[in-house]
Design an enzyme around this catalytic site. Sequence first.
Site, PDB file in Angstrom:
ATOM      1  CB  SER A 147      -1.047   0.127   1.157  1.00 43.86           C
ATOM      2  OG  SER A 147      -1.729   1.263   1.705  1.00 43.86           O
ATOM      3  CE1 TYR A 179      -3.853  -2.230   4.884  1.00 42.76           C
ATOM      4  CE2 TYR A 179      -3.357   0.313   4.989  1.00 42.76           C
ATOM      5  CZ  TYR A 179      -3.734  -1.603   4.070  1.00 42.76           C
ATOM      6  OH  TYR A 179      -3.915  -1.239   3.081  1.00 42.76           O
TER       7      TYR A 179
END
Length: 262
Positions: A149, A163
């Site tokens: 990401s 995350y």
Amino acid sequence: MSNPLSMFEVTGQVALITGASGAFGMVAARILAGAGCNLVLAAGNQSALDDIARECRDMGASVVAVNTRPSNEGACEALIQEAVSNFGQLDILVVASGMNKVAPINELSPETFTNVMDANVTQSWLLARAAAAQMTAQGTGGKIVLVSSARGLLGHPAGYTAYCASKAAVDGITKSLGCELGPTGITVNAIAPTVFRSPLTAWMFEDNEEATKVRNGFLTRVPKGRLGEPEDLAGPLLFLASKASDFYTGHILYADGGYTAG
């Protein structure tokens, strides 16, 4: 080179996609089905898995659907064997399984942090480990594609410690395995999207005051001036899954409209 498009040919190759019922996993399944791959699709959501498996079969792909998550070493090795047992080999692994839990650090429990790290990091490592063993034994190389990401590179103020840490770790696995497996003919790369259209982000595309405010604020950082669409991931995935990327390994490919460039 008389036929450069042949470098992107994956017809007849065998691809395992985990997290196949999720946003990126469904995109990956459609892309590789349309490109002519034989598929092993794995996911924990039986209903959504059945839907994407049916869709890929309707596109002409041979599909084996496995209702499981890659939650431990045995499960990961069993998924590799599903590919081998049904299609004789494994050529492509796409790890699209994972999770995100967002909360400020003082409200995020250690258990939740550990669960995110397990789903995004440990399971990616276990799948890559099992796939690399099979691909090495085959002796014909292979393609391992992890999902990172933009948050693996950039922080976020809205409670993304788990995350961001997990995706930074995925980047580290990608680079390390790219170096380690380089001599084997196995490439290891990652796709790192920013916001793209999916059931989870559909609200950001809506035409209302809240969505418009959030979207416009985000787009001030995106040179392309728009959010991502599923087709924006098709070219990068096909590149990383095909011979076109044979000289590329250990790379993080940002599908982000220039977000991480600014």
